[in-house]
Motif scaffolding. Structure first.
Motif, PDB file in Angstrom:
ATOM      1  N   LEU A 239       0.831  -1.200   0.000  1.00  0.00           N
ATOM      2  CA  LEU A 239       0.000   0.000   0.000  1.00  0.00           C
ATOM      3  C   LEU A 239       0.867   1.252   0.000  1.00  0.00           C
ATOM      4  N   ALA A 240       0.434   2.247  -0.747  1.00  0.00           N
ATOM      5  CA  ALA A 240       1.069   3.563  -0.689  1.00  0.00           C
ATOM      6  C   ALA A 240       0.406   4.359   0.435  1.00  0.00           C
ATOM      7  N   TYR A 241       1.211   5.174   1.110  1.00  0.00           N
ATOM      8  CA  TYR A 241       0.633   6.037   2.139  1.00  0.00           C
ATOM      9  C   TYR A 241       0.986   7.489   1.840  1.00  0.00           C
ATOM     10  N   GLU A 242       0.083   8.369   2.204  1.00  0.00           N
ATOM     11  CA  GLU A 242       0.263   9.805   2.051  1.00  0.00           C
ATOM     12  C   GLU A 242       0.055  10.466   3.404  1.00  0.00           C
ATOM     13  N   THR A 243       0.768  11.565   3.629  1.00  0.00           N
ATOM     14  CA  THR A 243       0.652  12.316   4.872  1.00  0.00           C
ATOM     15  C   THR A 243       0.235  13.741   4.559  1.00  0.00           C
ATOM     16  N   PHE A 244      -0.820  14.205   5.217  1.00  0.00           N
ATOM     17  CA  PHE A 244      -1.328  15.554   5.005  1.00  0.00           C
ATOM     18  C   PHE A 244      -1.268  16.326   6.330  1.00  0.00           C
ATOM     19  N   GLN A 245      -0.419  17.329   6.369  1.00  0.00           N
ATOM     20  CA  GLN A 245      -0.323  18.172   7.565  1.00  0.00           C
ATOM     21  C   GLN A 245      -1.470  19.165   7.559  1.00  0.00           C
ATOM     22  N   LEU A 246      -2.165  19.288   8.690  1.00  0.00           N
ATOM     23  CA  LEU A 246      -3.314  20.181   8.742  1.00  0.00           C
ATOM     24  C   LEU A 246      -2.852  21.633   8.741  1.00  0.00           C
ATOM     25  N   PRO A 247      -3.440  22.466   7.906  1.00  0.00           N
ATOM     26  CA  PRO A 247      -2.970  23.848   7.799  1.00  0.00           C
ATOM     27  C   PRO A 247      -3.176  24.669   9.063  1.00  0.00           C
ATOM     28  N   ASP A 248      -4.214  24.334   9.857  1.00  0.00           N
ATOM     29  CA  ASP A 248      -4.473  25.116  11.062  1.00  0.00           C
ATOM     30  C   ASP A 248      -3.878  24.479  12.311  1.00  0.00           C
ATOM     31  N   ASN A 249      -3.234  23.307  12.162  1.00  0.00           N
ATOM     32  CA  ASN A 249      -2.614  22.642  13.316  1.00  0.00           C
ATOM     33  C   ASN A 249      -1.466  21.784  12.808  1.00  0.00           C
ATOM     34  N   PRO A 250      -0.250  22.343  12.709  1.00  0.00           N
ATOM     35  CA  PRO A 250       0.881  21.596  12.139  1.00  0.00           C
ATOM     36  C   PRO A 250       1.304  20.392  12.954  1.00  0.00           C
ATOM     37  N   ASP A 251       0.768  20.232  14.168  1.00  0.00           N
ATOM     38  CA  ASP A 251       1.088  19.053  14.971  1.00  0.00           C
ATOM     39  C   ASP A 251       0.209  17.858  14.617  1.00  0.00           C
ATOM     40  N   GLN A 252      -0.802  18.063  13.783  1.00  0.00           N
ATOM     41  CA  GLN A 252      -1.699  16.967  13.419  1.00  0.00           C
ATOM     42  C   GLN A 252      -1.518  16.604  11.946  1.00  0.00           C
ATOM     43  N   HIS A 253      -1.506  15.284  11.698  1.00  0.00           N
ATOM     44  CA  HIS A 253      -1.282  14.770  10.343  1.00  0.00           C
ATOM     45  C   HIS A 253      -2.325  13.696  10.030  1.00  0.00           C
ATOM     46  N   LEU A 254      -2.937  13.834   8.866  1.00  0.00           N
ATOM     47  CA  LEU A 254      -3.863  12.817   8.379  1.00  0.00           C
ATOM     48  C   LEU A 254      -3.084  11.834   7.527  1.00  0.00           C
ATOM     49  N   ILE A 255      -3.138  10.550   7.882  1.00  0.00           N
ATOM     50  CA  ILE A 255      -2.419   9.493   7.171  1.00  0.00           C
ATOM     51  C   ILE A 255      -3.438   8.633   6.435  1.00  0.00           C
ATOM     52  N   THR A 256      -3.206   8.418   5.139  1.00  0.00           N
ATOM     53  CA  THR A 256      -4.099   7.567   4.351  1.00  0.00           C
ATOM     54  C   THR A 256      -3.288   6.468   3.673  1.00  0.00           C
ATOM     55  N   TYR A 257      -3.946   5.334   3.430  1.00  0.00           N
ATOM     56  CA  TYR A 257      -3.357   4.218   2.695  1.00  0.00           C
ATOM     57  C   TYR A 257      -4.223   3.935   1.469  1.00  0.00           C
TER      58      TYR A 257
END
Length: 287
Positions: A239-257
């Motif tokens: 699986l490929a994974y992507e990481t999206f840093q939230l623009p209003d909270n750089p300490d939170q990251h959305l990880i998708t597969y």
């Protein structure tokens, strides 16, 4: 964590990995007391005096300019992630909360987004790799997060202390190393984070592998890539994974597969989605 001590150890660890011939200096002759570059060699490359660099390595460089630290980073051949970590350690008060700024909260809209991604495994990571939210597919693919106490919902704890992680992640060692690298980055950003210090202490006591990897001072930032998984129900997945840093909270990251379209891994994900996460599935995993 003492950021001065961390700074000195990080500089020495990066200096140790560079040989004189790697930076255009004469090859090391005879026996050297330390691996890699000597302080005087690093000072020469950075364009500062040996005494000044020694003070930097001893943690007495809080008043040093960004230009000086950038020169040291170039001399040490740091990548962008390592350079950012160096600046966090060298100047820990640069507009940041040293302790992480309090409890972590998840916006309601983000929870709705996670639920809407019903065919894509996705979860939300916060500081110190705490798992703050997930959808059913992430629960089916990775871990049964709701069964964990909230304090235990942490990817570092799961990777190093959950026995099934060594079976789930086919390439466990790289996964473990990048996990340690993420924690190192957070430790540089928030040296006074009590919960992070407790987490590092717990993992150091309970995992010899974590102690060894932590001592390497390797840092990493969340990006994208590929993971090989060995799932107990649907078998091997790539699986490929992507990481999206939230623009209003750089300490939170959305990880998708996600899987390559029409691949066996895509079929496996569809099968996993059709089963969902119910009591029968958990019983199957425990059998």
């Amino acid at each position: 964590m003492d950021s001065r001590t961390e700074l000195g150890e990080f500089l020495r660890s990066r200096r140790a990995r560079i040989q004189p011939e790697d930076v255009g200096l004469p090859p090391a002759g005879g026996r050297r007391r330390v691996p890699g570059l000597r302080r005087e060699e690093l000072a020469l490359l950075a364009g500062v005096s040996v005494a000044y660099y020694t003070r930097l390595e001893q943690g007495h460089g809080r008043n040093a300019s960004v230009e000086v630290w950038n020169a040291v980073a170039r001399a040490l051949q740091l990548d962008d992630t390592e350079r950012a970590h160096l600046l966090h350690l060298a100047q820990p008060h640069r507009g940041r909360e040293r302790d992480g700024g309090g409890p972590q909260r998840v916006r309601r809209e983000l929870r709705h987004l996670l639920d809407a991604l019903d065919s894509v495994p996705a979860y939300l990571l916060g500081r110190r790799m705490d798992v703050l939210g997930w959808n059913q597919m992430a629960r089916a693919l990775l871990y049964d997060f709701p069964s964990q106490h909230p304090r235990q919902r942490n990817m570092a704890r799961l990777v190093f202390l959950e026995p099934t992680s060594r079976e789930l992640f086919a390439d466990w060692e790289p996964k473990a190393r990048e996990t340690v690298g993420y924690l190192r980055m957070d430790a540089g950003r928030y040296p006074d984070d009590k919960h992070l210090n407790e987490l590092v202490g717990e993992l150091s006591v309970k995992s010899e592998e974590f102690r060894r990897m932590w001592a390497d001072h390797t840092v990493a930032d969340k990006k994208h890539g590929t993971k090989r998984l060995q799932h107990p129900l649907v078998g091997e997945l790539t699986l490929a994974y992507e990481t999206f840093q939230l623009p209003d909270n750089p300490d939170q990251h959305l990880i998708t597969y996600h899987a390559e379209p029409l691949s066996p891994s895509a079929d496996a994900l569809r099968l996993l989605a059709s089963w969902g996460v119910d009591d029968n599935m958990r019983e199957h995993q425990g059998s």
